[in-house]
Motif scaffolding. Structure first.
Motif, PDB file in Angstrom:
ATOM      1  N   VAL A  94       4.692   4.242  -2.042  1.00 47.60           N
ATOM      2  CA  VAL A  94       5.976   4.276  -2.736  1.00 47.60           C
ATOM      3  C   VAL A  94       5.829   5.239  -3.911  1.00 47.60           C
ATOM      4  N   LYS A  95       6.743   6.163  -4.043  1.00 46.47           N
ATOM      5  CA  LYS A  95       6.591   7.278  -4.982  1.00 46.47           C
ATOM      6  C   LYS A  95       7.003   6.953  -6.408  1.00 46.47           C
ATOM      7  N   HIS A  96       7.843   5.926  -6.590  1.00 44.42           N
ATOM      8  CA  HIS A  96       8.381   5.677  -7.923  1.00 44.42           C
ATOM      9  C   HIS A  96       8.222   4.214  -8.317  1.00 44.42           C
ATOM     10  N   LEU A  97       8.058   3.993  -9.609  1.00 46.06           N
ATOM     11  CA  LEU A  97       8.063   2.641 -10.159  1.00 46.06           C
ATOM     12  C   LEU A  97       9.502   2.212 -10.438  1.00 46.06           C
ATOM     13  N   PRO A  98       9.807   0.930 -10.272  1.00 44.68           N
ATOM     14  CA  PRO A  98      11.145   0.456 -10.656  1.00 44.68           C
ATOM     15  C   PRO A  98      11.421   0.746 -12.130  1.00 44.68           C
ATOM     16  N   ARG A  99      12.687   0.991 -12.454  1.00 42.67           N
ATOM     17  CA  ARG A  99      13.039   1.342 -13.826  1.00 42.67           C
ATOM     18  C   ARG A  99      12.618   0.253 -14.809  1.00 42.67           C
ATOM     19  N   GLU A 100      12.764  -1.025 -14.431  1.00 41.27           N
ATOM     20  CA  GLU A 100      12.404  -2.097 -15.363  1.00 41.27           C
ATOM     21  C   GLU A 100      10.899  -2.109 -15.635  1.00 41.27           C
TER      22      GLU A 100
ATOM     23  N   ILE B 129       3.562 -10.023 -16.106  1.00 39.56           N
ATOM     24  CA  ILE B 129       2.463  -9.625 -15.239  1.00 39.56           C
ATOM     25  C   ILE B 129       3.061  -8.760 -14.136  1.00 39.56           C
ATOM     26  N   LEU B 130       2.479  -7.586 -13.907  1.00 49.35           N
ATOM     27  CA  LEU B 130       2.975  -6.680 -12.884  1.00 49.35           C
ATOM     28  C   LEU B 130       2.180  -6.861 -11.603  1.00 49.35           C
ATOM     29  N   VAL B 131       2.896  -7.099 -10.499  1.00 49.28           N
ATOM     30  CA  VAL B 131       2.284  -7.270  -9.180  1.00 49.28           C
ATOM     31  C   VAL B 131       2.601  -6.047  -8.336  1.00 49.28           C
TER      32      VAL B 131
ATOM     33  N   ARG C 179      -4.020   3.614  -5.865  1.00 50.49           N
ATOM     34  CA  ARG C 179      -3.811   5.060  -5.967  1.00 50.49           C
ATOM     35  C   ARG C 179      -2.320   5.392  -6.065  1.00 50.49           C
ATOM     36  N   ALA C 180      -1.512   4.709  -5.264  1.00 52.34           N
ATOM     37  CA  ALA C 180      -0.072   4.950  -5.318  1.00 52.34           C
ATOM     38  C   ALA C 180       0.487   4.565  -6.689  1.00 52.34           C
ATOM     39  N   PHE C 181      -0.021   3.478  -7.247  1.00 49.52           N
ATOM     40  CA  PHE C 181       0.401   3.047  -8.588  1.00 49.52           C
ATOM     41  C   PHE C 181       0.076   4.115  -9.626  1.00 49.52           C
ATOM     42  N   LEU C 182      -1.127   4.645  -9.565  1.00 47.70           N
ATOM     43  CA  LEU C 182      -1.540   5.667 -10.529  1.00 47.70           C
ATOM     44  C   LEU C 182      -0.682   6.921 -10.419  1.00 47.70           C
TER      45      LEU C 182
ATOM     46  N   PRO D 203       6.087  -3.102  -5.646  1.00 49.87           N
ATOM     47  CA  PRO D 203       5.309  -2.896  -4.415  1.00 49.87           C
ATOM     48  C   PRO D 203       5.026  -1.411  -4.214  1.00 49.87           C
ATOM     49  N   MET D 204       3.735  -1.055  -4.161  1.00 54.38           N
ATOM     50  CA  MET D 204       3.360   0.355  -4.137  1.00 54.38           C
ATOM     51  C   MET D 204       3.100   0.897  -2.732  1.00 54.38           C
ATOM     52  N   LEU D 205       3.171   0.033  -1.745  1.00 56.70           N
ATOM     53  CA  LEU D 205       3.070   0.449  -0.353  1.00 56.70           C
ATOM     54  C   LEU D 205       4.202  -0.198   0.424  1.00 56.70           C
ATOM     55  N   LYS D 206       4.719   0.528   1.412  1.00 59.11           N
ATOM     56  CA  LYS D 206       5.818   0.015   2.236  1.00 59.11           C
ATOM     57  C   LYS D 206       5.352  -0.141   3.674  1.00 59.11           C
TER      58      LYS D 206
END
Length: 248
Positions: free
Chosen positions: A157-163, A3-5, A185-188, A30-33
């Motif tokens: 946050v501009k990038h998704l973790p590699r995993e 599950i992705l949080v 929106r950041a996730f998309l 986490p898509m916002l810092k």
């Protein structure tokens, strides 16, 4: 299968613990810092109460609360999570609303009817830089004097973790949990930039509210589910429903 949080740190850690207790494997993106904004109160207002729509607002000013003499005031919190942060910061009188800004507005108005506040009270709104609605204006129209102080911002946050990218590529993520319109929106945007948008949007998107869900629908997600009410337990119930549907 994970599950992705997408919830920001540090709240995502508590969410991950709760999901693991339910038997899930969890990935965090986490898509916002969180970034605190220096607090400069130049209004010289005599506040009667505080209103807060996020625990982050309290975290941002927690070291200053005692010196600002704010802990003596009643605090109206948007929901139980924010209320817990307020109590931990030292507020003795915390009044909890039903989980969103509209419910908080109604709870403040009920406070006036219950004589907790006077109708013309001056309220300090500890707010984020990006507001989903004009809560101060709505309460102002009801006769309150609202002083809004921006205490933090949430930077995308501009990038998704590699995993996480690898998980999408291998179809190893079962569902995504979304907590705010801006984080969705950041996730998309990040999923699009990483080239995993199609895989990311092909699985259930579990959203805290209709406002959040609309962002995913507009992007083309085919399985968008909304929590029955804007709190995390309801969101977890929505997740379980989504997973049962996929197994049926």
């Amino acid at each position: 299968m994970s599950i992705l949080v997408t919830r920001p740190h540090p709240d995502n850690e508590a969410t991950a613990d709760s999901l693991r207790a339910r038997g899930h494997v969890v990935l965090l993106a986490p898509m916002l810092k969180f970034e605190p904004v220096p607090f400069h109160d130049e209004s010289e207002a005599d506040y009667n109460a505080i209103i807060v729509t996020s625990a982050n607002a309290i975290r941002a000013v927690a070291p200053l609360l005692k010196d600002l003499d704010l802990l003596r005031l009643p605090l109206f919190a948007v929901g139980e999570h924010t209320a817990a942060a307020a109590r931990a910061a030292g507020f003795a009188t915390v009044i909890v609303a039903g989980g969103d800004a509209a419910a908080l507005r109604d709870r403040v108005m009920q406070g006036a009817r219950d004589k907790v506040l006077k109708k013309n009270s001056t309220l300090l709104y500890l707010a984020g830089a990006d507001l989903s609605r004009d809560l101060g204006g709505e309460l102002g129209a009801e006769g309150f004097n609202v002083v809004t102080q921006t205490t933090y911002r949430m930077a995308p946050v501009k990038h998704l973790p590699r995993e996480v990218c690898d998980g999408f590529a291998a179809h190893g993520i079962r569902a995504v949990l979304h907590y705010s319109r801006r984080s969705a929106r950041a996730f998309l945007e990040a999923a699009r930039d990483e080239g995993v948008e199609i895989s990311a949007l092909s699985i259930p998107q579990c959203c805290l509210s209709e406002t959040v869900a609309s962002v995913l629908r507009e992007a083309g997600a085919s399985q968008v589910l909304i929590a029955a009410k804007p709190d995390e337990n309801a969101l977890f119930e929505t997740l379980e429903r989504a997973l049962r549907t996929r197994l049926a």
